[in-house]
Structure formats: C-alpha cells, structure tokens
Design a protein around this motif. Structure first.
Motif, PDB file in Angstrom:
ATOM      1  N   GLY A  29       0.774  -1.236   0.000  1.00  0.00           N
ATOM      2  CA  GLY A  29       0.000   0.000   0.000  1.00  0.00           C
ATOM      3  C   GLY A  29       0.803   1.283   0.000  1.00  0.00           C
ATOM      4  O   GLY A  29       0.313   2.322  -0.434  1.00  0.00           O
ATOM      5  N   HIS A  85       1.201   3.937  -3.134  1.00  0.00           N
ATOM      6  CA  HIS A  85       0.065   4.603  -3.765  1.00  0.00           C
ATOM      7  C   HIS A  85       0.002   6.094  -3.451  1.00  0.00           C
ATOM      8  O   HIS A  85      -0.608   6.853  -4.205  1.00  0.00           O
ATOM      9  N   ALA A 125      -5.464   1.184  -1.272  1.00  0.00           N
ATOM     10  CA  ALA A 125      -4.347   1.588  -2.136  1.00  0.00           C
ATOM     11  C   ALA A 125      -4.570   1.166  -3.585  1.00  0.00           C
ATOM     12  O   ALA A 125      -4.295   1.934  -4.515  1.00  0.00           O
ATOM     13  N   HIS A 150      -7.266   3.426  -5.111  1.00  0.00           N
ATOM     14  CA  HIS A 150      -6.748   4.780  -5.316  1.00  0.00           C
ATOM     15  C   HIS A 150      -5.781   4.808  -6.495  1.00  0.00           C
ATOM     16  O   HIS A 150      -5.786   5.766  -7.281  1.00  0.00           O
ATOM     17  N   THR A 151      -4.969   3.769  -6.632  1.00  0.00           N
ATOM     18  CA  THR A 151      -4.036   3.706  -7.757  1.00  0.00           C
ATOM     19  C   THR A 151      -4.783   3.660  -9.086  1.00  0.00           C
ATOM     20  O   THR A 151      -4.371   4.287 -10.066  1.00  0.00           O
TER      21      THR A 151
END
Length: 316
Positions: free
Chosen positions: A53, A56, A227, A230-231
């Motif tokens: 994570g 990110h 993560a 969001h990526t």
C-alpha cells in the motif's frame, strides 16, 4: 479508451474484493491452527500488505503539480514532508490523542476515497452515481473502528504500543453499536437502490474487520483495497497511464501508476530504521509500530492533497 479504463476499474474492484475474502478465510484458518495469540503470521501478513500500500501515495506531487517548475515542485515536497514530520512528532509525543485523531481522519479519508472510486466507475459504465453518504460512512468506519475495539486488539496494541490499549476509554460497546447502526443504514440505502455489488463490498469489509486480527484487518484493507482502488483512480491523471489506455493496455496503465511510487517503499523502511535508531528502542519490538506511525503521518498530507480529487469525482 473509456472501455479500457472501465476494464481496469472492474478488475481492480474484483481483485481487491477477492483479497479481502481470502484474507478473512486465512485469518480464520490460521487462528484455528496457530491460536489467536500467535502474532508471527499476523506480523508477516501485515508487513506485506502495508508494503503493497505504501507506493500509492508517493505520486501526490505529480498529481497536484503535474507541470510545475522545479522550484515550485521542491517547495511542495518540502511542505508535504514537513506536515508528515509534524504528524509523526504529534503521534509519538501524544500517543493516545494522536492515535484518536488518526482514527477519525483515516475513517473519513478511506470512506470518501472508496465512494469516489465507485463514482468514477459509475461514470465510466454510464450508471447512475452512488450518493456518497449511502456508502462512505460504513466503508470508512468498518476497516478502522471495528478492529480497534475488537477484543483481540489488546494483544496487537500491546505489541505495537501498550499506551494505546485503552485509547477508547472503555467505550467499546458504544462504538460497536454506533458503527453497526451506521452500517445497517448504509446497507438498507444501498439495497433500496439495488446497489447489490456495493452492499457486498460493505459486507466483505465487515467480515474482514470482525474475523481477522486487528493488525491484519487494517493492513490488508490499506494495502489491498484502499491503495489498489486509489491507484486505479490515479491512472486517469498520469500521461504514461493515459498512453497505455490508448493502446488498450489496462495492465500497463496500472503499472505506470505503481512503478514511480516504488522508491517510496524503500524510503519508508529506511526512514523507519533511522527513526528507530534515534528513538533508542529495540528495532524488533518497535519496527511495526514506527512503520504504522509513518504511514499514518503520511496520510495527513496525502488526505489534504487528494481531497480535491475526491470532490471532483463525487461531483461528476
């Protein structure tokens, strides 16, 4: 390009959901085989998930100032790091109050970010957008609050920092009831809108928070759910990812948003080791605690930077 992007969002959602389900099952199995007090496997899973994570948030400067001059970019990075260092000092100096602040901030950030991911996906497939408050409260509270008031959190918190054991001042039942009420209301709202897949997300998060050990629950959620989603959102803002979309390569688009953040992973662990040296604590006992502190502290400027991105996604 929109179809390719939709494929990526759908794959990331499916993968993150599958990982949460697998982590929940593994937690149940390991707890039965090795016992609920065995922390070795928990520390291994938590460290791996946290490592996944960390990258990110390392592209915030590129997202916020994509075409900035070097001096402006340097000032932004200095301010970003200064805010994170201030947050680290606050958490280490005032453990309990700093921890409570992180809990509230993280629940807010995670819930809104997850709702924004679904909103962007809805825009890509032409669905009616999900109202943020039908999803965000439960999506934010479940992975943060439930593991921390779970009866098994005492051993985990004792491992990372004994000062945090009674952070809730004994109001565990009240916190659990509040989260249960919020989650129930969100589920009813989602089911009434026939958002069955979104309701499944909430149930998966509830299962992870309820059955996985606290360290595993938070780390797996952070690294393999928040993560990753969001990526996927960052791919819409990075030129290399956009180029990959034009070529019909969703995997390359995702990789283009991950690889630039990998140096942050090494940097984080180096910083944790240095911090442990200055704190004059035994590294083996404090490594995970200091890693968590660093990640929590980095969440402060990260949340500030992504707030504008989240608002834009929810307003589309």
């Amino acid at each position: 390009m929109s179809e390719t992007k939709l494929r990526l969002f759908s794959r990331v959602r499916t993968l993150s959901s599958a990982v949460i389900a697998i982590a929940t099952v593994l937690s149940l199995l390991f707890s039965q085989w090795l016992g609920t007090n065995s922390l070795g496997w928990q520390l291994v899973l938590a460290t791996i998930a946290l490592a996944i994570g960390i990258p990110h948030g390392a592209l915030d400067h590129l997202v916020t100032l994509p075409k900035a001059a070097p001096i402006r970019m340097a000032l932004f990075i200095m301010l970003y790091v200064a805010i994170a260092l201030l947050a680290i000092y606050a958490i280490l100096r005032w453990n309990v109050w700093g921890f409570i602040f992180v809990v509230i901030m993280s629940a807010t950030h995670f819930g809104i970010g997850d709702a924004a991911f679904l909103s962007e996906k809805d825009s890509l497939d032409g669905s009616s957008r999900i109202p943020a408050w039908f999803y965000a409260p439960a999506a934010g509270l479940l992975p943060v609050a439930i593991p921390l008031v779970n009866s098994r959190s005492t051993d985990a918190l004792e491992k990372v920092n004994p000062a945090l054991i009674n952070w809730h001042s004994g109001f565990t039942t009240e916190i659990l009831m509040a989260v249960a009420v919020v989650t129930t209301l969100c589920l009813l709202a989602l089911l009434q809108r026939k958002r069955y897949r979104d309701a499944l997300d909430i149930l998966l998060l509830a299962a992870l928070a309820s059955f996985a050990p606290p360290l595993v629950a938070f780390a797996v959620y952070f690294g393999c759910w928040h993560a990753m989603r969001h990526t996927a959102r960052l791919t819409s803002l990075l030129p290399n990812s956009e180029s990959a979309y034009l070529r019909g390569r969703p995997g390359q688009a995702f990789a283009a948003a991950v690889i630039p953040g990998l140096p942050a992973l090494a940097g984080t662990f180096i910083f944790v080791i240095v911090l442990a040296g200055f704190s004059q604590q035994d590294l083996s006992d404090k490594f995970l605690w200091l890693t968590l502190v660093t990640i929590w502290a980095l969440t402060v400027p990260h949340m500030i930077v992504t707030a504008r991105l989240d608002r834009a996604a929810l307003r589309k």
